[in-house]
Design an enzyme around this catalytic site. Sequence first.
Site, PDB file in Angstrom:
ATOM      1  CG  HIS A 137     -28.964 -31.464 -12.484  1.00 60.80           C
ATOM      2  ND1 HIS A 137     -29.634 -30.840 -11.451  1.00 60.80           N
ATOM      3  CD2 HIS A 137     -29.833 -32.369 -12.976  1.00 60.80           C
ATOM      4  CE1 HIS A 137     -30.846 -31.357 -11.334  1.00 60.80           C
ATOM      5  NE2 HIS A 137     -30.995 -32.288 -12.262  1.00 60.80           N
ATOM      6  CG  HIS A 190     -32.187 -36.997 -13.491  1.00 53.02           C
ATOM      7  ND1 HIS A 190     -32.645 -37.047 -12.203  1.00 53.02           N
ATOM      8  CD2 HIS A 190     -32.207 -35.689 -13.851  1.00 53.02           C
ATOM      9  CE1 HIS A 190     -32.946 -35.820 -11.802  1.00 53.02           C
ATOM     10  NE2 HIS A 190     -32.684 -34.974 -12.782  1.00 53.02           N
ATOM     11  CG  LEU A 191     -26.357 -41.255 -15.226  1.00 51.33           C
ATOM     12  CD1 LEU A 191     -24.981 -41.772 -14.848  1.00 51.33           C
ATOM     13  CD2 LEU A 191     -26.431 -40.996 -16.727  1.00 51.33           C
ATOM     14  NE  ARG A 192     -34.824 -41.162 -14.907  1.00 47.74           N
ATOM     15  CZ  ARG A 192     -35.238 -39.999 -14.428  1.00 47.74           C
ATOM     16  NH1 ARG A 192     -35.013 -39.671 -13.177  1.00 47.74           N
ATOM     17  NH2 ARG A 192     -35.905 -39.166 -15.187  1.00 47.74           N
ATOM     18  CG  ASN A 233     -34.482 -37.811  -9.013  1.00 45.21           C
ATOM     19  OD1 ASN A 233     -33.423 -38.166  -9.534  1.00 45.21           O
ATOM     20  ND2 ASN A 233     -35.460 -37.273  -9.712  1.00 45.21           N
ATOM     21  CE  LYS A 266     -31.744 -31.250  -6.571  1.00 43.43           C
ATOM     22  NZ  LYS A 266     -31.666 -31.408  -8.000  1.00 43.43           N
ATOM     23  CG  HIS A 300     -36.123 -29.059  -8.165  1.00 44.91           C
ATOM     24  ND1 HIS A 300     -36.091 -29.838  -9.287  1.00 44.91           N
ATOM     25  CD2 HIS A 300     -37.214 -28.256  -8.309  1.00 44.91           C
ATOM     26  CE1 HIS A 300     -37.110 -29.541 -10.071  1.00 44.91           C
ATOM     27  NE2 HIS A 300     -37.821 -28.586  -9.483  1.00 44.91           N
ATOM     28  CG  HIS A 339     -32.915 -27.739 -12.937  1.00 42.43           C
ATOM     29  ND1 HIS A 339     -33.639 -27.050 -11.982  1.00 42.43           N
ATOM     30  CD2 HIS A 339     -32.912 -29.028 -12.544  1.00 42.43           C
ATOM     31  CE1 HIS A 339     -34.049 -27.916 -11.073  1.00 42.43           C
ATOM     32  NE2 HIS A 339     -33.616 -29.114 -11.383  1.00 42.43           N
ATOM     33  CG  ASP A 376     -32.746 -31.596 -15.181  1.00 38.67           C
ATOM     34  OD1 ASP A 376     -32.614 -32.682 -14.593  1.00 38.67           O
ATOM     35  OD2 ASP A 376     -33.777 -30.900 -15.104  1.00 38.67           O
ATOM     36  CG  HIS A 420     -39.216 -39.857 -17.539  1.00 38.60           C
ATOM     37  ND1 HIS A 420     -39.298 -40.384 -16.270  1.00 38.60           N
ATOM     38  CD2 HIS A 420     -38.964 -38.542 -17.379  1.00 38.60           C
ATOM     39  CE1 HIS A 420     -39.098 -39.417 -15.380  1.00 38.60           C
ATOM     40  NE2 HIS A 420     -38.882 -38.284 -16.018  1.00 38.60           N
TER      41      HIS A 420
HETATM   42  C1  NCD Z   1     -36.179 -34.844 -13.320  1.00 31.33           C
HETATM   43  C2  NCD Z   1     -36.415 -36.346 -13.313  1.00 31.33           C
HETATM   44  O1  NCD Z   1     -37.154 -36.840 -14.168  1.00 31.33           O
HETATM   45  O2  NCD Z   1     -35.845 -37.034 -12.465  1.00 31.33           O
HETATM   46  N1  NCD Z   1     -37.203 -34.228 -14.102  1.00 31.33           N
HETATM   47  C3  NCD Z   1     -37.145 -33.016 -14.678  1.00 31.33           C
HETATM   48  O3  NCD Z   1     -38.165 -32.601 -15.240  1.00 31.33           O
HETATM   49  N2  NCD Z   1     -36.077 -32.286 -14.672  1.00 31.33           N
HETATM   50  C4  NCD Z   1     -36.132 -34.331 -11.937  1.00 31.33           C
HETATM   51  C5  NCD Z   1     -35.655 -32.913 -11.798  1.00 31.33           C
HETATM   52  O4  NCD Z   1     -34.464 -32.625 -11.906  1.00 31.33           O
HETATM   53  O5  NCD Z   1     -36.502 -32.056 -11.586  1.00 31.33           O
HETATM   54 ZN    ZN Z   2     -32.811 -32.996 -12.676  1.00 31.32          ZN
END
Ligand code: NCD
Ligand code: ZN
Length: 345
Positions: A15, A17-19, A43, A100, A137, A175, A248, A252
């Site tokens: 799990h 996030h790479l954006r 997402n 998801k 989630h 998570h 996770d 940002h």
């Molecule tokens: C994640 C995100 O920023 O995309 N944020 C987080 O707090 N974990 C999204 C997620 O997995 O809930």
């Molecule tokens: Zn996440």
Amino acid sequence: MNEAMIEIIQPDDWHIHLRQEEILNTVSQYSSRINNRCIVMPNLDIPITTGELANQYKNEIKKTFQNNSFIPLIPCYLTDSLNLIDFEESLKKEIFIGGKLYPANVTTNSEYGVSNIEKIYPVLEILDKLNKNLLVHGEKNSQNINIFDREKYFVDDELIKIRKKFSNLNIILEHVSSKYGADFISENNNMAGTITPQHMLITKKDVFVDDDVNPHNFCMPVAKEEKDLIALRKYACSGNRKFFLGTDSAPHHIKDKVPNLSSKPGIFSSPCSIELYAEIFDQENALNKLESFASINGPIFYKLPVNKNKIKIMKKKWILNEYTTNNKVKIKNFYGGQELNWKVL
Ligand code: NCD
Ligand code: ZN
């Protein structure tokens, strides 16, 4: 100093996030430096809801790793109005690893998420029929539910219903952040959970400080009580096959991190996540269980081969940079500026 080195099978991150664009270009090196595979979350600003979007995103990710064998796996972002034909086809072609479930409005870019779980029962039937995975989630958001109780309410009001109706469906409570959620995983069949480093390192006291929010420790699900942290450590370090690595890591821009609840949630840990896991397992005298958690339990649950390569992690002090930066991006590193005790070679 206690010099030690461990060697484990190469991990995967189930799990992350790479954006996209600048952030993707900046952060992807950290995931490919360690992992063979990552489940990359769908997402995005335009969520990945079709096979075509998933293929495009995989190509975008792969371009950032020249000559690398790194494999991005993507689940479909489930919505109330998914194209079921495309979904089923894309699962069959292994474009999607599963679906998801983001309940609407629980976290970053979840506004297109599912408003009522019963609306996606046809989606769950397809996952069940094809023996694919439901990634969850697990938080229920409503005005009268305290932020710390969202996981418990999700389990009680939603997950139990799904578990009963689709008893063979593989469900990953991602998570997992509470003892309550982790106990539920442990006690129910065809369930697994990923555990992040932060939920084994910080509690709500590190997030809510003097009536302010520390945005760099703020993620969803939010860190909870000491008893939850202890339970998560216990499960992660037990060797129990149901629990495995999912950082996770959620980068940002620093400008989106503000000291109140309107901050974007997400902790960016990929510059040091395997090192933090090693530290936790070391503290729990369970370094011999790190390999199961990081490299074996995940592929077994996802019915994928265990990796062949190995990585070495050394007990060695080093200081992590405070930020990950380039000319367009500045992201605060979890544990940035602090001394760490383990380092991947
Ligand atoms: C994640 C995100 O920023 O995309 N944020 C987080 O707090 N974990 C999204 C997620 O997995 O809930
Ligand atoms: Zn996440």
